[in-house]
Design a protein around this motif. Structure first.
Motif, PDB file in Angstrom:
ATOM      1  N   ASP A 106      30.803  33.565  48.664  1.00 32.53           N
ATOM      2  CA  ASP A 106      29.495  34.119  49.041  1.00 32.53           C
ATOM      3  C   ASP A 106      29.633  35.120  50.187  1.00 32.53           C
ATOM      4  N   ALA A 107      28.645  35.986  50.288  1.00 25.96           N
ATOM      5  CA  ALA A 107      28.660  37.096  51.247  1.00 25.96           C
ATOM      6  C   ALA A 107      28.804  36.614  52.688  1.00 25.96           C
ATOM      7  N   ILE A 119      37.242  37.206  46.422  1.00 26.86           N
ATOM      8  CA  ILE A 119      36.086  38.002  46.846  1.00 26.86           C
ATOM      9  C   ILE A 119      34.940  37.836  45.849  1.00 26.86           C
ATOM     10  N   ALA A 120      35.259  37.853  44.570  1.00 25.79           N
ATOM     11  CA  ALA A 120      34.220  37.737  43.542  1.00 25.79           C
ATOM     12  C   ALA A 120      33.494  36.400  43.613  1.00 25.79           C
ATOM     13  N   SER A 149      35.866  43.954  43.764  1.00 22.64           N
ATOM     14  CA  SER A 149      36.410  42.745  43.127  1.00 22.64           C
ATOM     15  C   SER A 149      36.092  42.653  41.639  1.00 22.64           C
ATOM     16  N   LYS A 150      35.168  43.472  41.170  1.00 20.22           N
ATOM     17  CA  LYS A 150      34.766  43.407  39.751  1.00 20.22           C
ATOM     18  C   LYS A 150      35.757  44.125  38.860  1.00 20.22           C
ATOM     19  N   GLU A 206      29.156  44.143  50.570  1.00 22.86           N
ATOM     20  CA  GLU A 206      28.710  44.591  49.248  1.00 22.86           C
ATOM     21  C   GLU A 206      29.745  45.488  48.583  1.00 22.86           C
ATOM     22  N   LYS A 264      32.563  43.422  47.287  1.00 21.23           N
ATOM     23  CA  LYS A 264      32.142  42.751  46.051  1.00 21.23           C
ATOM     24  C   LYS A 264      32.277  43.697  44.853  1.00 21.23           C
ATOM     25  N   THR A 265      31.946  44.974  45.042  1.00 23.39           N
ATOM     26  CA  THR A 265      32.085  45.922  43.925  1.00 23.39           C
ATOM     27  C   THR A 265      33.551  46.148  43.597  1.00 23.39           C
TER      28      THR A 265
END
Length: 109
Positions: free
Chosen positions: A61-62, A57-58, A108-109, A102, A105-106
């Motif tokens: 691309d979106a 995921i990180a 995955s951090k 989005e 993505k958060t």
């Protein structure tokens, strides 16, 4: 003068509330559409992989992530072969889809 200050305060509060609501949309979509398979905290379940700390995921691309969400992944297209089920396609409007990506993505951090 008091009315003008009060009006500015109300406007600022409204804008702040709207921004907070938009920021939480991805989490709400996740809760409604993804929690059952991917887990409440995005750590995965025996049914589906997690997103928390996910290198995939990180680094993806979106648009590609959105494609997996909307088209699903089954059979040979499955990225994680250890899970019996494939990813079913999801019907989301563009705003919800973007907010969900989005949010993922958060996670995955």
């Amino acid at each position: 003068m008091k009315r003008m200050i009060m009006g500015a305060f109300v406007l600022a509060a409204s804008i702040g509330f709207a921004a907070a609501a938009m920021a939480s949309d991805g989490a709400a979509v996740y809760k409604a559409k993804c929690v059952a398979c991917h887990g409440a905290e995005g750590k995965g379940t025996p049914m589906a992989p997690g997103f928390a700390g996910s290198e995939y995921i990180a680094s993806t691309d979106a648009a590609a992530i959105a494609g997996v969400i909307t088209k699903g992944r089954n059979g040979a297209e499955k990225h994680y072969k250890t899970f019996a089920m494939g990813m079913p396609p999801q019907k989301l409007d563009e705003a919800d889809l973007n907010a969900l990506v989005e949010y993922l993505k958060t996670l995955s951090k």
